[in-house]
Design a protein around this motif. Sequence first.
Motif, PDB file in Angstrom:
ATOM      1  N   TYR A   1       6.702  -9.823  -0.461  1.00 43.58           N
ATOM      2  CA  TYR A   1       7.806 -10.747  -0.705  1.00 43.58           C
ATOM      3  C   TYR A   1       8.958 -10.525   0.279  1.00 43.58           C
ATOM      4  CZ  TYR A   1       5.569 -12.143  -5.047  1.00 43.58           C
ATOM      5  OH  TYR A   1       4.680 -12.645  -5.964  1.00 43.58           O
ATOM      6  N   PHE A   2       8.875  -9.442   1.058  1.00 46.50           N
ATOM      7  CA  PHE A   2       9.970  -9.067   1.955  1.00 46.50           C
ATOM      8  C   PHE A   2       9.495  -9.090   3.403  1.00 46.50           C
ATOM      9  CE2 PHE A   2      10.604  -7.082  -2.147  1.00 46.50           C
ATOM     10  CZ  PHE A   2      11.917  -7.418  -2.431  1.00 46.50           C
ATOM     11  N   ALA A   3      10.482  -9.182   4.296  1.00 45.61           N
ATOM     12  CA  ALA A   3      10.202  -9.136   5.724  1.00 45.61           C
ATOM     13  C   ALA A   3      11.261  -8.285   6.399  1.00 45.61           C
ATOM     14  CB  ALA A   3      10.199 -10.537   6.320  1.00 45.61           C
ATOM     15  N   SER A   4      10.866  -7.609   7.463  1.00 43.36           N
ATOM     16  CA  SER A   4      11.823  -6.872   8.283  1.00 43.36           C
ATOM     17  C   SER A   4      11.433  -7.037   9.744  1.00 43.36           C
ATOM     18  CB  SER A   4      11.839  -5.383   7.926  1.00 43.36           C
ATOM     19  OG  SER A   4      12.681  -4.677   8.832  1.00 43.36           O
ATOM     20  N   ARG A   5      12.412  -7.400  10.545  1.00 39.44           N
ATOM     21  CA  ARG A   5      12.166  -7.568  11.975  1.00 39.44           C
ATOM     22  C   ARG A   5      12.607  -6.352  12.771  1.00 39.44           C
ATOM     23  NH1 ARG A   5      14.237 -12.032   9.993  1.00 39.44           N
ATOM     24  NH2 ARG A   5      16.320 -11.643  10.866  1.00 39.44           N
ATOM     25  N   ASP A   6      12.934  -5.265  12.079  1.00 40.72           N
ATOM     26  CA  ASP A   6      13.300  -4.035  12.778  1.00 40.72           C
ATOM     27  C   ASP A   6      12.088  -3.498  13.535  1.00 40.72           C
ATOM     28  OD1 ASP A   6      15.889  -4.138  11.818  1.00 40.72           O
ATOM     29  OD2 ASP A   6      15.454  -2.884  10.074  1.00 40.72           O
ATOM     30  N   SER A   7      12.333  -2.947  14.700  1.00 42.00           N
ATOM     31  CA  SER A   7      11.226  -2.451  15.526  1.00 42.00           C
ATOM     32  C   SER A   7      10.575  -1.217  14.923  1.00 42.00           C
ATOM     33  CB  SER A   7      11.738  -2.139  16.943  1.00 42.00           C
ATOM     34  OG  SER A   7      12.805  -1.202  16.884  1.00 42.00           O
ATOM     35  N   ALA A   8      11.341  -0.410  14.226  1.00 43.05           N
ATOM     36  CA  ALA A   8      10.802   0.785  13.576  1.00 43.05           C
ATOM     37  C   ALA A   8      11.230   0.773  12.122  1.00 43.05           C
ATOM     38  CB  ALA A   8      11.310   2.043  14.276  1.00 43.05           C
ATOM     39  N   LEU A   9      10.270   0.926  11.232  1.00 47.17           N
ATOM     40  CA  LEU A   9      10.561   0.900   9.802  1.00 47.17           C
ATOM     41  C   LEU A   9      10.648   2.310   9.240  1.00 47.17           C
ATOM     42  CD1 LEU A   9       8.199  -1.935   8.507  1.00 47.17           C
ATOM     43  CD2 LEU A   9      10.628  -2.098   9.082  1.00 47.17           C
ATOM     44  N   PRO A  10      11.588   2.557   8.345  1.00 47.89           N
ATOM     45  CA  PRO A  10      11.622   3.860   7.684  1.00 47.89           C
ATOM     46  C   PRO A  10      10.386   4.049   6.819  1.00 47.89           C
ATOM     47  CG  PRO A  10      13.118   2.338   6.609  1.00 47.89           C
ATOM     48  CD  PRO A  10      12.619   1.642   7.833  1.00 47.89           C
ATOM     49  N   ARG A  11      10.091   5.278   6.469  1.00 42.92           N
ATOM     50  CA  ARG A  11       8.846   5.585   5.753  1.00 42.92           C
ATOM     51  C   ARG A  11       8.766   4.898   4.400  1.00 42.92           C
ATOM     52  NH1 ARG A  11      10.334  12.012   4.817  1.00 42.92           N
ATOM     53  NH2 ARG A  11      11.861  11.723   3.130  1.00 42.92           N
ATOM     54  N   GLU A  12       9.908   4.668   3.749  1.00 41.76           N
ATOM     55  CA  GLU A  12       9.891   4.015   2.447  1.00 41.76           C
ATOM     56  C   GLU A  12       9.540   2.531   2.534  1.00 41.76           C
ATOM     57  OE1 GLU A  12      14.215   4.192   3.835  1.00 41.76           O
ATOM     58  OE2 GLU A  12      12.536   5.608   3.679  1.00 41.76           O
ATOM     59  N   LEU A  13       9.477   1.990   3.748  1.00 43.63           N
ATOM     60  CA  LEU A  13       8.998   0.616   3.959  1.00 43.63           C
ATOM     61  C   LEU A  13       7.623   0.605   4.617  1.00 43.63           C
ATOM     62  CD1 LEU A  13      12.222  -1.281   5.143  1.00 43.63           C
ATOM     63  CD2 LEU A  13      11.428  -0.809   2.835  1.00 43.63           C
ATOM     64  N   SER A  14       7.432   1.415   5.643  1.00 42.42           N
ATOM     65  CA  SER A  14       6.161   1.391   6.373  1.00 42.42           C
ATOM     66  C   SER A  14       5.001   1.865   5.513  1.00 42.42           C
ATOM     67  CB  SER A  14       6.263   2.247   7.639  1.00 42.42           C
ATOM     68  OG  SER A  14       6.542   3.602   7.314  1.00 42.42           O
ATOM     69  N   ARG A  15       5.211   2.863   4.671  1.00 42.64           N
ATOM     70  CA  ARG A  15       4.111   3.385   3.843  1.00 42.64           C
ATOM     71  C   ARG A  15       3.699   2.381   2.765  1.00 42.64           C
ATOM     72  NH1 ARG A  15       0.363   4.385   1.485  1.00 42.64           N
ATOM     73  NH2 ARG A  15      -0.547   6.371   0.810  1.00 42.64           N
ATOM     74  N   TYR A  16       4.518   1.354   2.547  1.00 43.99           N
ATOM     75  CA  TYR A  16       4.207   0.331   1.560  1.00 43.99           C
ATOM     76  C   TYR A  16       3.784  -0.987   2.199  1.00 43.99           C
ATOM     77  CZ  TYR A  16       5.951   3.669  -1.780  1.00 43.99           C
ATOM     78  OH  TYR A  16       6.100   4.801  -2.548  1.00 43.99           O
ATOM     79  N   GLY A  17       3.609  -0.990   3.508  1.00 48.14           N
ATOM     80  CA  GLY A  17       3.006  -2.136   4.173  1.00 48.14           C
ATOM     81  C   GLY A  17       3.929  -3.303   4.441  1.00 48.14           C
ATOM     82  N   LEU A  18       5.249  -3.061   4.543  1.00 50.24           N
ATOM     83  CA  LEU A  18       6.154  -4.165   4.865  1.00 50.24           C
ATOM     84  C   LEU A  18       5.843  -4.703   6.259  1.00 50.24           C
ATOM     85  CD1 LEU A  18       8.347  -4.685   2.631  1.00 50.24           C
ATOM     86  CD2 LEU A  18       9.992  -4.366   4.454  1.00 50.24           C
ATOM     87  N   ARG A  19       6.014  -6.002   6.439  1.00 50.75           N
ATOM     88  CA  ARG A  19       5.677  -6.649   7.705  1.00 50.75           C
ATOM     89  C   ARG A  19       6.859  -7.474   8.208  1.00 50.75           C
ATOM     90  NH1 ARG A  19       1.496  -7.495   4.133  1.00 50.75           N
ATOM     91  NH2 ARG A  19       1.935  -9.698   3.861  1.00 50.75           N
TER      92      ARG A  19
END
Length: 668
Positions: free
Chosen positions: A281-299
């Motif tokens: 349900y979320f999106a992030s256009r940041d080039s590097a995601l923190p672990r609390e987002l990347s480990r949960y598959g944010l795109r």
Amino acid sequence: MRQEDDHSVLFGSGDELPSNHSSNSHFNELINTGLARRQVLAGGAALGALAFLGAALPGTSEAAPAADTSQAQPLFRPRTRLPFTPVAISRADGISVPAGYQATPFIPWGTPITGSYPAFLEDASNSAADQAQQTGMHHDGMHFFPIDAQRGRGRSSDHGLLVLNHEYIDAGLIHPSGPTVMDGKRVSAEEVRKEINAHGVSVVEIRRNPLGDWEVLPSARNRRITAATPMQIRGPARGHALLQTRYSPDGTATRGTQNNCANGFTPWGTYLTCEENWAGYFASRDSALPRELSRYGLRSSSRYGWETLAGDEFERFDATRKAAHAAGDYRNEPNHFGWIVEIDPFAPESVPVKRTALGRFAHEGLVFAPVKPGRPVVCYSGDDSQNEYIYKYVSRAKYRPGRSNGSLLDDGTLYVARFDANGRGKWLALDIHDKAFQKACRAAGVSFADQGEVLINTRLAADILGATKMDRPEWGAVNPDNGEVYFTLTNNSSRSEGDAANPRPANAYGHIIRWRERSWNYAGRSFTWSLFLLAGPESDSLGPNGQPLNADNLLASPDGLWFDPEGRLWIQTDMSGNQLRSGPFGNNQMLVADPKSGELKRFLVGPLGAEITGISATPDFRTLFVNIQHPGEGSTAGNLLSTWPDGPGKRPRSATLIISREDGRRLL
């Protein structure tokens, strides 16, 4: 919930892409390292794990010994506890139940339940405000609260509150002609508000009328909780820096619950809804995601594109860093999801609470171990994504009938399961004060500031401890006869083919596992485990009686799970794609198993494209409530793949089935 659609397309399935890149063992690797028949749990018709390897199991023509192996087995066949004729496999667009039973659709999507009670319009032209007063879309987990159950268990079987989740929406059906999109962006705030309002939970007061039919009451208790409803955050993560947002600079409040899959209910009479595949349900256009987002598959793009609209109510779905500090944007908004939410169904004015001590992941449901006064409460939850884990929570305080409340779920220890090859297992504490956890963090070179950060990063903490990767852990259920805990492992398409350590590479069919705690109060750290069922075709399956499945009980992708009061296990399936379109299984179904005898029969087959999910019953066990989710999945206004339940030419609608015997007696 499904995991096979294209995630690059707007309005895709929204299931999480595999994000566990740890080197932890897969469950099937443990089986392949030599679990012997003697290590399989007794207690019902036990299934030997050697069946995975194609080995013949001696004595499989009859049920294995019961838990008390000191007693001689009877020479006669016990009377069946499944006294109905199995329903045949079907691909019809309707409901099949055994002879002597009836199944009636009830409260389909769009049923007016509160406010001005706006009627559902067949062309789906209801407004966003209407949808906030109607049952949501895609019914899922559910519980019936007898009207006299305000403080726990009730007795009323003719009057109560039916509380149910609404997992997601089909954008092609919820609007008259589908969603309005321009250049990959949403352009209608009204459409998106309607979609937000179709998520969440419905609380519906229902009563059996003098004719014996169930009806919705115009009650002040009726309520819609949506993806925009204000909520509180409690437990160790409350007020954490990683929960600070523009809406809640102190990290104590949030808005909404979404992708609510299975559920739970507490001994003190409240409802627990579980946030599953929320990351899409979320999106992030940041080039590097923190672990609390990347480990949960944010795109970089979201499932529905809500974040592409202007305005705070939509911008919160954009987790891109836009301000100097977290309190100035919504970089942390995804951290507000992945929790279990407690709702008091008897208090419509109450504020739902997200209980962070239970961990943050793709919760499928929550099931309690037997609750006794003076003991801690213990509950289990699965992380429904490929290669994720099974968890247990143990409260620090003891349960006190009439006095305990949701605070028991705010202070305790969360554990993750490691299944060992010798048929035993360990619960590993995700506790920053636990010495083993501290040692594992040092070895991995990972640090956490506090327990709140551990829980916000539950998956990472479990990775570090070496938890066992599982094949999409879904619903759990506890056998009232002996306290064994059962969990469905639906499937796992990401398992590598040709891997010698994987007896069922790319596990398409799934299985059911069970374990028995070695501590008398369920709060200990060790258990023993076995397999209950291997789903699949007759050539690649094994039932609870040690025999391959047959025409009466073939199934694949087990999902929903529930024990009735007499110890029968009800199994619901969530097949998709080719499993539904072709092959031996037909439409999704619900079966009943008797763990004592190993008997398994198909009880219900659903309509085209639908998942069978959600189950509850009245205390007298004369009425069963079962949810039919997304009939005609993939339908659009111009291409109806099902017309259940309203008939030809009508849009398919998720609905609750009311199942009873025609003679009015107990269901079984």
